[in-house]
Scaffold this motif. Structure first.
Motif, PDB file in Angstrom:
ATOM      1  N   HIS A 168      43.917 -45.506 -15.655  1.00  0.00           N
ATOM      2  CA  HIS A 168      42.960 -45.089 -16.678  1.00  0.00           C
ATOM      3  C   HIS A 168      43.657 -44.179 -17.677  1.00  0.00           C
ATOM      4  O   HIS A 168      44.266 -43.172 -17.296  1.00  0.00           O
ATOM      5  N   ILE A 169      43.590 -44.543 -18.951  1.00  0.00           N
ATOM      6  CA  ILE A 169      44.138 -43.732 -20.032  1.00  0.00           C
ATOM      7  C   ILE A 169      42.965 -43.275 -20.905  1.00  0.00           C
ATOM      8  O   ILE A 169      42.331 -44.086 -21.586  1.00  0.00           O
ATOM      9  N   ASN A 170      42.664 -41.986 -20.854  1.00  0.00           N
ATOM     10  CA  ASN A 170      41.564 -41.412 -21.638  1.00  0.00           C
ATOM     11  C   ASN A 170      42.132 -40.803 -22.919  1.00  0.00           C
ATOM     12  O   ASN A 170      43.119 -40.067 -22.878  1.00  0.00           O
ATOM     13  N   VAL A 171      41.512 -41.123 -24.054  1.00  0.00           N
ATOM     14  CA  VAL A 171      42.074 -40.730 -25.350  1.00  0.00           C
ATOM     15  C   VAL A 171      41.051 -39.926 -26.151  1.00  0.00           C
ATOM     16  O   VAL A 171      40.191 -40.494 -26.841  1.00  0.00           O
ATOM     17  N   PRO A 172      41.084 -38.588 -26.079  1.00  0.00           N
ATOM     18  CA  PRO A 172      40.204 -37.772 -26.931  1.00  0.00           C
ATOM     19  C   PRO A 172      40.572 -37.960 -28.403  1.00  0.00           C
ATOM     20  O   PRO A 172      41.760 -37.919 -28.763  1.00  0.00           O
ATOM     21  N   ILE A 173      39.562 -38.187 -29.235  1.00  0.00           N
ATOM     22  CA  ILE A 173      39.816 -38.451 -30.657  1.00  0.00           C
ATOM     23  C   ILE A 173      38.868 -37.601 -31.498  1.00  0.00           C
ATOM     24  O   ILE A 173      37.644 -37.711 -31.383  1.00  0.00           O
ATOM     25  N   ASN A 174      39.424 -36.791 -32.341  1.00  0.00           N
ATOM     26  CA  ASN A 174      38.658 -35.938 -33.249  1.00  0.00           C
ATOM     27  C   ASN A 174      38.236 -36.691 -34.494  1.00  0.00           C
ATOM     28  O   ASN A 174      38.893 -37.652 -34.913  1.00  0.00           O
ATOM     29  N   GLU A 175      37.154 -36.273 -35.118  1.00  0.00           N
ATOM     30  CA  GLU A 175      36.756 -36.828 -36.415  1.00  0.00           C
ATOM     31  C   GLU A 175      37.582 -36.165 -37.508  1.00  0.00           C
ATOM     32  O   GLU A 175      38.064 -35.040 -37.333  1.00  0.00           O
ATOM     33  N   ASP A 235      29.773 -31.572 -22.219  1.00  0.00           N
ATOM     34  CA  ASP A 235      28.668 -30.818 -21.608  1.00  0.00           C
ATOM     35  C   ASP A 235      28.039 -29.809 -22.566  1.00  0.00           C
ATOM     36  O   ASP A 235      27.449 -28.806 -22.129  1.00  0.00           O
ATOM     37  N   GLN A 236      28.124 -30.088 -23.867  1.00  0.00           N
ATOM     38  CA  GLN A 236      27.520 -29.196 -24.860  1.00  0.00           C
ATOM     39  C   GLN A 236      26.325 -29.849 -25.552  1.00  0.00           C
ATOM     40  O   GLN A 236      26.000 -29.536 -26.700  1.00  0.00           O
ATOM     41  N   LEU A 237      25.652 -30.755 -24.857  1.00  0.00           N
ATOM     42  CA  LEU A 237      24.449 -31.428 -25.346  1.00  0.00           C
ATOM     43  C   LEU A 237      24.723 -32.253 -26.595  1.00  0.00           C
ATOM     44  O   LEU A 237      23.819 -32.496 -27.407  1.00  0.00           O
ATOM     45  N   ASP A 238      25.963 -32.684 -26.771  1.00  0.00           N
ATOM     46  CA  ASP A 238      26.312 -33.569 -27.875  1.00  0.00           C
ATOM     47  C   ASP A 238      26.238 -35.015 -27.384  1.00  0.00           C
ATOM     48  O   ASP A 238      26.349 -35.292 -26.184  1.00  0.00           O
ATOM     49  N   GLY A 239      26.081 -35.953 -28.289  1.00  0.00           N
ATOM     50  CA  GLY A 239      25.891 -37.347 -27.915  1.00  0.00           C
ATOM     51  C   GLY A 239      27.119 -37.982 -27.282  1.00  0.00           C
ATOM     52  O   GLY A 239      28.245 -37.694 -27.676  1.00  0.00           O
ATOM     53  N   GLN A 240      26.878 -38.822 -26.281  1.00  0.00           N
ATOM     54  CA  GLN A 240      27.916 -39.610 -25.617  1.00  0.00           C
ATOM     55  C   GLN A 240      29.087 -38.757 -25.137  1.00  0.00           C
ATOM     56  O   GLN A 240      30.247 -39.114 -25.291  1.00  0.00           O
ATOM     57  N   THR A 241      28.766 -37.614 -24.578  1.00  0.00           N
ATOM     58  CA  THR A 241      29.816 -36.748 -24.030  1.00  0.00           C
ATOM     59  C   THR A 241      29.576 -36.543 -22.535  1.00  0.00           C
ATOM     60  O   THR A 241      28.610 -35.910 -22.132  1.00  0.00           O
ATOM     61  N   ILE A 242      30.449 -37.111 -21.734  1.00  0.00           N
ATOM     62  CA  ILE A 242      30.437 -36.902 -20.288  1.00  0.00           C
ATOM     63  C   ILE A 242      31.868 -36.599 -19.857  1.00  0.00           C
ATOM     64  O   ILE A 242      32.819 -36.895 -20.588  1.00  0.00           O
ATOM     65  N   PRO A 243      32.068 -36.015 -18.687  1.00  0.00           N
ATOM     66  CA  PRO A 243      33.446 -35.793 -18.206  1.00  0.00           C
ATOM     67  C   PRO A 243      34.092 -37.135 -17.868  1.00  0.00           C
ATOM     68  O   PRO A 243      33.819 -37.729 -16.843  1.00  0.00           O
ATOM     69  N   GLN A 244      34.970 -37.614 -18.746  1.00  0.00           N
ATOM     70  CA  GLN A 244      35.539 -38.950 -18.589  1.00  0.00           C
ATOM     71  C   GLN A 244      36.876 -38.970 -17.850  1.00  0.00           C
ATOM     72  O   GLN A 244      37.234 -39.980 -17.233  1.00  0.00           O
ATOM     73  N   TYR A 245      37.609 -37.872 -17.926  1.00  0.00           N
ATOM     74  CA  TYR A 245      38.998 -37.869 -17.477  1.00  0.00           C
ATOM     75  C   TYR A 245      39.133 -38.390 -16.049  1.00  0.00           C
ATOM     76  O   TYR A 245      39.949 -39.268 -15.773  1.00  0.00           O
ATOM     77  N   ASN A 259      44.989 -37.979 -19.435  1.00  0.00           N
ATOM     78  CA  ASN A 259      44.179 -37.535 -20.565  1.00  0.00           C
ATOM     79  C   ASN A 259      45.135 -37.168 -21.697  1.00  0.00           C
ATOM     80  O   ASN A 259      45.826 -36.159 -21.620  1.00  0.00           O
ATOM     81  N   LEU A 260      45.219 -38.009 -22.711  1.00  0.00           N
ATOM     82  CA  LEU A 260      46.223 -37.804 -23.759  1.00  0.00           C
ATOM     83  C   LEU A 260      45.875 -36.603 -24.629  1.00  0.00           C
ATOM     84  O   LEU A 260      44.720 -36.442 -25.040  1.00  0.00           O
ATOM     85  N   ILE A 278      44.489 -51.997 -17.148  1.00  0.00           N
ATOM     86  CA  ILE A 278      44.632 -50.741 -17.897  1.00  0.00           C
ATOM     87  C   ILE A 278      43.299 -50.453 -18.586  1.00  0.00           C
ATOM     88  O   ILE A 278      42.894 -51.179 -19.501  1.00  0.00           O
ATOM     89  N   VAL A 279      42.617 -49.409 -18.154  1.00  0.00           N
ATOM     90  CA  VAL A 279      41.363 -49.005 -18.790  1.00  0.00           C
ATOM     91  C   VAL A 279      41.677 -47.937 -19.826  1.00  0.00           C
ATOM     92  O   VAL A 279      42.217 -46.876 -19.495  1.00  0.00           O
ATOM     93  N   ILE A 280      41.348 -48.226 -21.076  1.00  0.00           N
ATOM     94  CA  ILE A 280      41.587 -47.288 -22.177  1.00  0.00           C
ATOM     95  C   ILE A 280      40.228 -46.852 -22.713  1.00  0.00           C
ATOM     96  O   ILE A 280      39.451 -47.678 -23.209  1.00  0.00           O
ATOM     97  N   SER A 281      39.922 -45.564 -22.590  1.00  0.00           N
ATOM     98  CA  SER A 281      38.628 -45.065 -23.056  1.00  0.00           C
ATOM     99  C   SER A 281      38.810 -44.045 -24.158  1.00  0.00           C
ATOM    100  O   SER A 281      39.602 -43.099 -24.031  1.00  0.00           O
ATOM    101  N   ALA A 282      38.093 -44.252 -25.250  1.00  0.00           N
ATOM    102  CA  ALA A 282      38.043 -43.214 -26.293  1.00  0.00           C
ATOM    103  C   ALA A 282      37.120 -42.097 -25.803  1.00  0.00           C
ATOM    104  O   ALA A 282      36.177 -42.342 -25.049  1.00  0.00           O
ATOM    105  N   ASP A 283      37.395 -40.873 -26.210  1.00  0.00           N
ATOM    106  CA  ASP A 283      36.614 -39.730 -25.725  1.00  0.00           C
ATOM    107  C   ASP A 283      36.355 -38.756 -26.864  1.00  0.00           C
ATOM    108  O   ASP A 283      37.057 -38.770 -27.888  1.00  0.00           O
TER     109      ASP A 283
END
Length: 541
Positions: free
Chosen positions: A174-181, A119-129, A141-142, A107-112
């Protein structure tokens, strides 16, 4: 809400993270390998808070993936690996590919980052899903949960991913987990009891009619590729060998295996060895000669046993696929009386196999690295039940197939040189037995970050076969004609593992003669210690 975890634990305020945590526990996940980062802190914090999880910290994501694979290999259960956002996810791809072809439940769990910032020139942002899409049975993609519908959606997606682990005999997900600040609010006092979805796949037993053609054959040949270690399979193979010709390597069962390379000329040029039916089960074979021989048998019926209902036509002549496991088909074969067997066919193959096996075991080699494996396997003897042995790919596993009379572990899904040490390290971390790994120099140095792990202990024993290059390239006919062989293709070097061992607190030994090898193997096989041991066998010209 009904709580299911210990009171006074404080969890993240991210609802999708909490739902995922709760469902993982309820589905029985026990081990999670975690990698450093900030975006995945809510995940790592939750996993650490849950007493049901055993967390393993590994810094290098590529090594972490293989470490998790090794744990899954040892325990035969789902294992998770958790990484932060960005290219950290891409680093686990080699382990995911290996898990796919080994039928391992990884089980691959990735924070996103939030979708809006991809793709907005922000750090560590790639299409992960869909980054691992070709190598997993399911990617989800949760959503970030803000109402009952998104909560239901998140719960469903996690359950779907866990169910997909069982697809085709076991596959990574693969479980991708977008997480807001903000990321570091830990204010949730308890986790809710989540809905769990179970999936049951009924399996019918193999019947006599399913193997009718096999039972009618007079000279059947059973070939078994790599299987997961299963004592039942080993017991069945021992019994079936009394009447049938069975060709298999030590990746398939716990017993005397067949190293076919030395037999090829004899059996391929004598029609008395030609079968009238081939039954192939399991996964890959190491021996290229055996695969070549099977592909030359274009006149006999060939049945491929497949646990995932896919066509894996190793022989190039398959005309039937039988969907079941190796243990199931072997049990069925033993159930029915095979009256038409040609006893001369069986005895001829048995005698030829035993003759070559005894020649290999009895004849010393002038190759020190090869002799190291032979000496080890001889010394192992009656201790084999108390020791697990891993072999890295390339020449190491070929030597293992020649001399082993027990099951060996190897990443033979993709057959790459990366991750073999990390896999053995992960395996050793949850095994109560000593875990030996034989590994070549390029494979070892490529994966040396496996030693960058404080949880490694004294049951990990590494035997480094260092000939100063990728030795297998010297075996490939025609490569000797290129002047690029040594410098660029086989990557010749003069590197030693001594410095790495000093850095990582690994007990170091070296040997450059057979006498030194024999003494060192006897020592490290029986020695009790709290730290890993490495024996570097040097054969650099």
């Amino acid at each position: 809400m009904l709580t299911i975890f210990k009171y006074l634990k404080v969890y993240s305020d991210k609802k999708n993270v909490n739902i995922l945590t709760s469902i993982l526990v309820c589905h029985g996940v026990k081990h999670i390998v975690v990698c450093p980062g900030s975006r995945n802190v809510p995940l790592v914090h939750n996993f650490n808070e849950c007493l049901q999880f055993h967390c393993h910290s590994v810094t290098d994501e590529r090594s972490a993936g293989f470490f998790a694979l090794g744990i899954s290999m040892a325990l035969n259960m789902p294992v998770a690996v958790c990484v932060t956002s960005g290219t950290a996810l891409l680093n686990v791809l080699p382990a995911v590919a290996e898990a796919l072809y080994q039928h391992r439940e990884l089980i691959v769990i990735s924070a996103d980052r939030p979708q809006a910032w991809i793709d907005q020139l922000d750090g560590q942002t790639i299409p992960q899903y869909f980054a691992l899409e070709k190598f997993v049975s399911k990617s989800v993609n949760l959503p970030e949960v803000n109402d009952e519908q998104s909560r239901w959606h998140c719960n469903r997606l996690v359950n779907e991913a866990i169910i997909a682990l069982k697809k085709n005999g076991g596959m990574p997900v693969h479980i991708n987990v977008p997480i807001n600040e903000p990321l570091f609010n830990f204010t949730t006092e308890s986790l809710s009891k989540e809905r769990i979805i179970h999936c049951t796949v009924p399996q019918n037993n193999v019947k006599e009619k399913d193997i009718k053609a096999f039972l009618k054959s007079r000279c059947p040949l059973i070939v078994i590729g790599k299987t997961e270690y299963d004592k039942k399979i080993s017991d069945l193979v021992h019994e079936i060998k009394k009447k049938h010709v069975v060709l298999c390597e030590p990746l398939a069962y716990d017993g005397e295996a067949t190293w076919f390379d030395k037999m090829y000329d004899t059996v391929s040029n004598d029609k008395a060895y030609t079968p009238d039916y081939v039954l192939y089960m399991g996964d890959t074979l190491v021996s290229k000669s055996l695969k070549q021989y099977l592909r030359e048998l274009d006149k006999c019926e060939t049945c491929m046993v497949s646990c995932d209902a896919e066509v894996h036509d190793v022989t190039m002549h398959a005309n039937r696929i039988l969907v079941c496991g190796a243990a199931e088909i072997l049990s069925t074969i033993l159930t029915y009386d095979h009256r038409n067997l040609n006893n001369d066919f069986h005895s001829r193959w048995t005698n030829e196999t035993e003759k070559h096996r005894m020649q290999i075991l009895s004849q010393p080699s002038n190759n020190l690295l090869k002799e190291t494996v032979r000496v080890f396997e001889k010394e192992l003897g009656k201790n084999k039940d108390n020791i697990n042995v891993h072999y890295a790919n390339s020449l190491s596993v070929r030597y293992g197939c020649m001399y082993s009379n027990h099951y060996i572990y190897v990443n033979r899904g993709v057959n790459g040189i990366e991750g073999s040490l990390s896999t053995a390290a992960g395996f050793s971390s949850v095994s109560g037995k000593k875990t030996f790994v034989f590994i070549g120099d390029l494979s070892f140095f490529y994966d040396s970050n496996a030693l960058w792990n404080k949880k490694l202990n004294g049951n990990l024993r590494i035997i480094l076969l260092n000939n100063g290059c990728g030795g297998i390239f010297g075996k490939l006919k025609g490569l000797e004609e290129t002047p690029a062989l040594n410098k660029y293709i086989s990557a010749s070097h003069e590197t030693s593992a001594k410095g790495l061992c000093e850095s990582y607190g690994v007990e170091y030994h070296s040997a450059s003669t057979l006498y030194e090898v024999t003494n060192a193997i006897s020592d490290i096989m029986h020695k009790e210690t709290d730290t890993p041991i490495l024996l570097e066998v040097c054969s650099i010209n």
